[in-house]
Every structure is written in structure tokens, then in C-alpha cells.
Write an enzyme that holds these catalytic residues in place. Structure first.
Site, PDB file in Angstrom:
ATOM      1  N   SER A 596       0.839  -1.194   0.000  1.00  0.00           N
ATOM      2  CA  SER A 596       0.000   0.000   0.000  1.00  0.00           C
ATOM      3  C   SER A 596       0.879   1.252   0.000  1.00  0.00           C
ATOM      4  O   SER A 596       1.662   1.452  -0.924  1.00  0.00           O
ATOM      5  CB  SER A 596      -0.970  -0.033   1.180  1.00  0.00           C
ATOM      6  OG  SER A 596      -1.980   0.932   1.041  1.00  0.00           O
ATOM      7  N   ASP A 671      -9.094  -4.688  -6.163  1.00  0.00           N
ATOM      8  CA  ASP A 671      -8.745  -3.742  -5.099  1.00  0.00           C
ATOM      9  C   ASP A 671      -9.639  -2.507  -5.208  1.00  0.00           C
ATOM     10  O   ASP A 671      -9.466  -1.682  -6.108  1.00  0.00           O
ATOM     11  CB  ASP A 671      -7.270  -3.353  -5.227  1.00  0.00           C
ATOM     12  CG  ASP A 671      -6.734  -2.637  -3.999  1.00  0.00           C
ATOM     13  OD1 ASP A 671      -7.535  -2.004  -3.284  1.00  0.00           O
ATOM     14  OD2 ASP A 671      -5.514  -2.688  -3.771  1.00  0.00           O
ATOM     15  N   HIS A 703      -7.604  -5.298  -1.565  1.00  0.00           N
ATOM     16  CA  HIS A 703      -6.358  -4.664  -1.131  1.00  0.00           C
ATOM     17  C   HIS A 703      -5.531  -5.571  -0.213  1.00  0.00           C
ATOM     18  O   HIS A 703      -4.311  -5.455  -0.145  1.00  0.00           O
ATOM     19  CB  HIS A 703      -6.687  -3.353  -0.403  1.00  0.00           C
ATOM     20  CG  HIS A 703      -5.518  -2.436  -0.237  1.00  0.00           C
ATOM     21  ND1 HIS A 703      -4.716  -2.042  -1.286  1.00  0.00           N
ATOM     22  CD2 HIS A 703      -5.011  -1.827   0.875  1.00  0.00           C
ATOM     23  CE1 HIS A 703      -3.775  -1.224  -0.840  1.00  0.00           C
ATOM     24  NE2 HIS A 703      -3.921  -1.092   0.464  1.00  0.00           N
TER      25      HIS A 703
END
Length: 726
Positions: A596, A671, A703
Site C-alpha cells: 500500500s 482492489d 487490497h
């Protein structure tokens, strides 16, 4: 001579004995971490303190199904089964009581939607008779909540707000205009849920006669289209996602009066391009408090609204040159008897506790110092005490403190080194502490408010016993200074058979986003044990918290404002250079990985530190902040219209021509948070720059890139790639 020989022989025998013990111990394998869950720790789940403070309830799972048991605090013994899933024939996963503990709501067949939202089948259990009443004929609903007067339940279904009378089972639909991708009543939209840490957007008044709710009109918000795979023709999943600089949902606050069936609109001001992320009933059922933030989130306003006519008045205002961090200061508590409210704020440079009167005037700052209150635990109004968790001992530690409301008499209740979180009883006589440190897994204890131990509820003795079978090196904490004199915290995991005369490759792990913290004295999870596996394979694993991370005050955290990526990347490069200077580090083999924001950071580190880093893995990275959502991105960068350079100068896409080392890009196509679009555009830019790299996508994974065999596959892939490329 004889004595010397004996000592030498004894030493050799000792060495052989130690070596044989070391050889008998196992190294951490990927199977241990991801297949057999060898290092998973136990906890005590579903704990709710009961109203008299002498009992707490706990959700337990057995072979016959779930049950909620009542436990006597004094004896630690189970006294009754309050809800028996097997007897009811309901495999429930969560529960909550109404205020007088005569009823409970249980949820089953819960289906996750986004990070915090879900829907499920709800039953109301009568704790006296043991009977269960199914809501909405078993249709899946969201955020079912019992009323304070015990006879109603409010919930959201199909973007509308409903209330059901339990005695008659009569359902009233409060709103009529809910529509997918247009209007949401009583539930948060995607971006509020993700960035303001909220999903339910309604609250019962204390008297149970009113419901305040937030309405989201997202009609004009641009749609994001995500394809889902696995069928002959891929399907489109379209949802409203406001990217930086784009239009947000228009939000408004309303109060529904159950007696008159009238809905009152609350006045939140003329400006429409705002956020209304919090509603709170004060102790007065005619007074609703709410928070308003401007679009740039550098001004926070607290209002009181009249529930009868919707009029409002400003009570408190806080401004900042950068931003006011609502999520970090989400601790507003109203005191009984019109004695005002307690809140937290970073206004003096560190997060501390403040007491205001009912008109917003400051009475006093309760805590102060160059350390942070990480959580306000509770306020014992009767004894005028405030309980909180803080970093006073160290940014790496978390301890429980108590202080008088006049700011005097501060005392640490959990002085042990490590990280502590607590669940305190409603009468403030007891608390349950969850404690761990880098060397010791979770220990759950029941304690008196004074800190005195009552009973150990879980000490993970089985895990501790298993750990003795493995070669594990302790996590070593360190600090170093960057070229400008900034001191940064880090930790290091060395191979268990570490030899300082050898040269080792290094893999750095990074997240690095605003207010985050990876370097803490706490027990690690799955990712930490993957790092131990890598250490067993001959790598040193290192983590450094760069500028912009949390627990070190507002100024340290806000250094990266309006220019995300610059200072953080400089600090990760400085960390690698610091490590390269160590005699046991192979300076030609330093890599970095992250997920991320960490994937964003690892990408930038490899590109801009191409003379330092050999290898990088970026999992689900943001590659341009122009593709990320309004609330998060604009909080730290302002809008693209106001600060284009802040969006582009430190986008990895801008720097693809600098790639020299090995780069692995990983993303899930499903995602909903950091869109696969980020990976696609990064790949396109790398191709245009004629750069070679590796890429892996996971179909329909979100995600977290998990589910089924996914985690095993992902970490096996990364492990093999690291061995080849680092």
C-alpha cells in the site's frame, strides 16, 4: 597445565552441547507461517463489561457452536450461559446487549462489503426467556442497533433507514429515497468508511425517541468501474469513488422523531463542499452534537443542534496551517450534569486531553508534555479520574495511566515494557489488559483499577512452548541520525546463527505513511514471522520509521505535508546507507519491500535510491496520488488544483526512467481501495521507458490480497523472487 586442559575440555564439551541443541532446533519455514499457523497466538474475544461491573461476558466458540457466557470478576469463574447458539440453532459471530441487559442482538451469516461495512441476518434474543426473534424475515440488513428504551431496533437496508417495534414486529421505513450509487441514508459512503473510520451513520437519542442520521447524496460523484473475472463474460462492478480533486458526496444531517414521524433537517451551514463525519447525542435528548470539516480539513468545527427545529450553534473551532487530524483525535466524551466535555487535540504539538465547559470554553488541559496520549480509555466522573494510554515512557511503548481531572496525581498502572491496550469496566473498578512486547506474545489479564492483578485470562503458554523449538533471534531496536540530524527509530532481525564476521544481504520493510508506526515494542504477526523465515534463509530484515510517522508529535508527523514521498524516501535511503556502513552488511545487496503506502515507498526508494537499493517489491502500491481518494489525499496534499507539484513530483510514475535494479509489482485486480489502475499505469510507464521488471496480479483479490491459497502463494512468490534477485 592439567587444570587448563580440563577447562578447555569443559569448554569444548559445552560448545558441542550448545551446537547440538541449536542443530535440534527448527528454522522457521513458510509452511510454519502460512500453512500450519504455528505462530498464531490466542486471545480472549468478544468481551463486554456488564452494567454492574461485577461481571463481564465473553463470546466463546466450542464444538457445538458459539455461546456467550457470564463471568464473575471476583472469582474469574463462569456463572451462566447467556446465549447458547446451539440451543437457538444460530451460528452467530457477534453480539451486543441493550442498556438493561434484558435483550441482545446477535448477527449470523455476516457478509463483508468494504473494510468496515457488512450485512447479515440479525436476531433479537430475550435473555430472560431465551427466545430469539428474527428481524426482517431473515433478510440481510446492516448496523442493527437496539434502542435505549429496549423495545425497538434501527437498521439500514437497501440504502434506507428502518425501525422495527419488537413487540408488534411492525417495521417503519424512515427514508424512502435510498438508491444504489445515488442516495445513502444512515450508512457511510465508500470514502467516509475508509478514511473517517466509520460505517454506521445513525445514532439513537438517549431517550430512544429520536434517530439522528447522515444522508449522502453521491449522485454527482464519479463512478469507478472494476471488472470481476471468472465467468464467460467479465462483469462490471461500479461504485462511487471520489478521486483527489473530484466531487464528493453532498452530506446532510437529519433527525427523525418517532412519535410525530417527522424528519428535521439540521443546519450545518451554507457551504456544501464539506465533511460531516461525526454525530453524537449529548446527555440531553434534545441536543445533538456534530463535527464539520472543510474540504482541506484544516478547520474543525464542533456544533450543537436543537433536535426540535434543527438550528445549530458553533461551540468550538480548531484551525491548523496543515490539517486537523480527526481520526487521531476522535475522543469526544460528554460529561453528566452539564459539566461539559472531554476531548483530545494536537493543538499544543502533542496529542493531549482537554476539558471544556458546555459552551466550549476551555476549563483546563489535563495532560501535557512532549509525549502523546494514544487513546482516551475512560472518564470516571464519580471519582474525577481520567484513564488513558500514552507514549510517555517512549514512542515505542504503550502504557496505561490514570490522572485526576484537575491534571494532578498522574500514575502509571501498567509499567511493564511493551505495548498495552485495555478494556475497562463501566464502573471503573476493573480492566482487562492486553500486553505484549517484541519478545513475549500476548498476555491477557484481569486487573483491579489500581493495577493489581486479579487473574491471568490467557498467557499463550502453548505458543511459548512451540517457540522454544525454533531458532529465533530477538528483534533489536536501534536509532540513527540522518544527515540533517533527525533521529529515526528502527528494528533489526538477524539470522539466529548470526556471525558478525560475515556479510549479509538486507531486506528493509516499510510502510511510512502519515501517522503510521511499525517500530514498536510489541509482538509481531504473520508478516514478522515471514521476516523470521527470511532471517533463517540468511537475510537481515530491517524496518525504519521515517519522518511523517506517528507517536512523535504533530511537527514530526506533519513534516511531509503538501509533499508526500520526498522526506520519507530520503529517510529510507538514509537508513539503507546507515546499514551499508555496518561491517556485517553487504552494501551491494540491500532491498526494500512494502504494501500500500509501503509499496509507494519501496517503488520510490528503488527509483530515487538506485545507487543504494538493488531490489524492491511493491504490493498494491499507490503510483500516483491523483488516483487515490479525496479525504486521505487532500488531507496531506491539498487538491491537485491547488498543489499539482505535490501530486506529480514524487509519483513513482514520474521517475520510472531511473530504474536500475530489480522491481516486482504485485496487485489485486479487485482492489476497491488502491485501484489496479495504479499498477496498469506504472507498467505502461515502465514499458515506455524501456525498463525490465516483474509483475504479478491476483484476480478479483482486494487490497489485502488474501483468501484461500492466496497468502501462501503470494509470500512463496516473494520469497523465491528475493532469493533470486537479492
Amino acid at each position: 597445565m592439567f587444570r587448563y586442559s580440563f577447562v578447555l575440555l569443559f569448554a569444548l564439551m559445552f560448545f558441542v552441547s550448545e551446537s547440538s541443541i541449536a542443530q535440534q532446533k527448527k528454522t522457521v519455514s513458510l509452511e510454519d507461517v502460512f500453512k500450519s499457523n504455528t505462530f498464531s497466538q490466542k486471545s480472549v474475544y468478544g468481551i463486554n463489561w456488564m452494567k454492574d461491573g461485577q461481571y463481564y461476558s465473553s463470546l466463546q466458540r466450542g464444538l457445538t457452536g458459539p455461546k456467550v457466557v457470564k463471568i464473575n470478576v471476583a472469582t474469574g469463574e463462569e456463572e451462566a450461559v447467556l446465549i447458547d447458539g446451539a440451543a437457538l440453532g444460530i451460528n452467530f459471530s457477534s453480539y451486543s446487549f441493550n442498556p438493561d441487559e434484558s435483550k441482545a442482538l446477535i448477527a449470523s451469516e455476516v457478509e463483508s462489503i468494504y473494510r468496515r461495512s457488512s450485512k447479515g441476518i440479525f436476531h433479537v434474543v430475550d435473555l430472560n426467556s431465551g427466545s430469539a426473534q428474527k428481524l426482517m424475515d431473515g433478510g440481510k440488513i446492516m448496523y442493527a442497533t437496539l434502542s435505549p428504551d429496549n423495545d425497538k431496533v434501527a437498521f439500514v437496508k437497501d440504502n434506507n433507514l428502518f425501525v422495527v417495534e419488537l413487540a408488534s414486529n411492525v417495521v417503519t421505513q424512515i427514508t424512502q429515497d435510498g438508491k444504489w450509487n445515488h442516495i445513502i441514508n444512515g450508512a457511510a459512503d465508500w470514502v467516509y468508511e475508509e478514511e473517517f473510520s466509520m460505517s454506521k451513520a445513525f445514532e439513537w437519542s438517549p431517550d430512544g425517541k429520536k434517530i439522528a442520521f447522515i444522508r449522502f447524496d453521491e449522485t454527482e460523484v464519479p463512478e469507478f468501474n472494476m471488472q470481476t473475472w471468472g465467468k464467460l463474460y467479465p462483469e462490471d462492478y461500479r461504485f462511487k469513488y471520489p478521486k483527489a480533486g473530484e466531487k464528493n458526496a453532498e452530506v446532510s444531517i437529519h433527525i427523525y422523531h418517532l412519535d410525530s414521524k417527522e424528519t428535521i433537517h439540521v443546519n450545518a451551514g451554507e457551504e456544501k463542499d464539506i465533511y460531516l463525519p461525526r454525530i453524537y447525542w449529548t446527555n440531553d435528548s434534545n441536543a445533538l452534537a456534530f463535527i464539520r470539516l472543510n474540504r482541506l480539513q484544516n478547520q474543525l468545527d464542533l456544533f450543537y443542534a436543537n433536535a426540535k427545529d434543527g438550528s445549530s450553534r458553533l461551540i468550538l473551532q480548531e484551525k491548523a496551517e496543515t490539517y486537523v487530524d480527526l481520526n487521531y483525535n476522535d475522543d469526544l466524551r460528554f460529561l453528566e450534569g452539564n459539566k461539559g466535555f472531554i476531548r483530545t487535540s494536537e493543538q499544543d504539538g502533542f496529542k493531549h486531553i482537554y476539558h471544556h465547559d458546555n459552551q466550549g470554553k476551555l476549563i483546563r488541559q489535563i495532560t501535557s508534555g512532549n509525549w502523546e496520549v494514544s487513546r482516551l480509555v475512560g472518564i470516571d466522573e464519580k471519582n474525577k479520574k481520567v484513564y488513558y494510554i500514552s507514549t510517555e515512557a517512549s514512542p515505542l511503548e504503550r502504557n496505561l495511566y490514570v490522572i485526576n481531572m484537575d491534571g494532578k496525581g498522574k500514575k502509571v498502572l501498567t509499567p511493564e515494557k511493551g505495548s498495552t491496550s485495555v478494556n475497562m469496566s463501566k464502573d471503573f473498578k476493573y480492566y482487562i489488559a492486553n500486553h505484549s512486547n517484541a519478545q513475549t506474545p500476548l498476555k491477557v489479564t484481569l486487573n483491579e483499577a489500581s493495577g493489581k492483578l486479579v487473574k491471568v485470562l490467557e498467557n499463550n503458554s502453548e505458543l511459548k512452548s512451540r517457540l522454544e523449538d525454533f531458532q529465533l533471534s530477538a528483534k533489536e531496536f536501534f536509532r540513527f541520525n540522518t544527515i540533517d540530524g533527525t533521529s529515526l527509530n528502527g528494528y533489526m532481525i538477524k539470522p539466529a546463527d548470526f556471525d558478525e564476521s560475515k556479510k549479509y544481504p538486507v531486506l528493509m520493510y516499510v510502510y511510512g505513511g502519515p501517522g503510521s508506526q511499525n517500530v514498536t515494542n510489541s509482538w509481531g504477526g504473520t508478516r514478522d514471522f515471514w521476516h523470521h523465515h527470511l532471517a533463517a534463509e540468511g537475510y537481515i530484515v530491517v524496518c525504519v520509521d521515517n519522518r511523517g510517522t506517528g507517536a512523535r508529535g504533530r511537527d514530526f508527523k506533519h513534516m511531509t505535508y503538501a509533499n508526500l514521498g520526498k522526506l520519507e524516501t530520503e529517510d529510507q535511503i538514509a537508513g539503507a546507507q546507515f546499514l551499508a556502513g555496518m561491517p556485517f552488511v553487504d552494501a551491494s545487496r540491500i532491498g526494500i519491500w512494502g504494501w500500500s503506502y509501503g509499496g509507494y515507498m519501496s517503488s520510490l526508494a528503488l527509483l530515487m535510491g538506485n545507487d543504494v537499493f538493488k531490489t524492491a517489491i511493491a504490493v498494491a502500491p499507490v503510483t500516483t496520488w491523483r488516483y487515490y481518494d479525496t479525504i486521505y489525499t487532500e488531507r496531506y496534499l491539498q487538491t491537485p488544483q491547488l498543489n499539482a507539484a505535490g501530486y506529480d513530483d514524487y509519483s513513482p510514475i514520474t521517475h520510472v526512467n531511473k530504474l536500475k535494479g530489480n522491481y516486482l509489482l504485485i496487485h489485486g485486480t479487485g482492489d476497491d481501495n488502491v485501484h489496479y489502475q495504479n499498477a496498469v499505469d506504472m507498467v505502461d510507464a515502465l514499458i515506455k521507458a524501456d525498463k525490465h521488471f516483474d509483475v504479478m496480479f491476483y484476480p478479483n483479490r482486494n487490497h489485502g490480497i488474501s483468501g484461500g491459497n492466496t497468502s501462501w502463494h503470494l509470500y512463496s512468490l516473494m520469497t523465491d523472487w528475493i532469493k533470486k534477485k537479492l
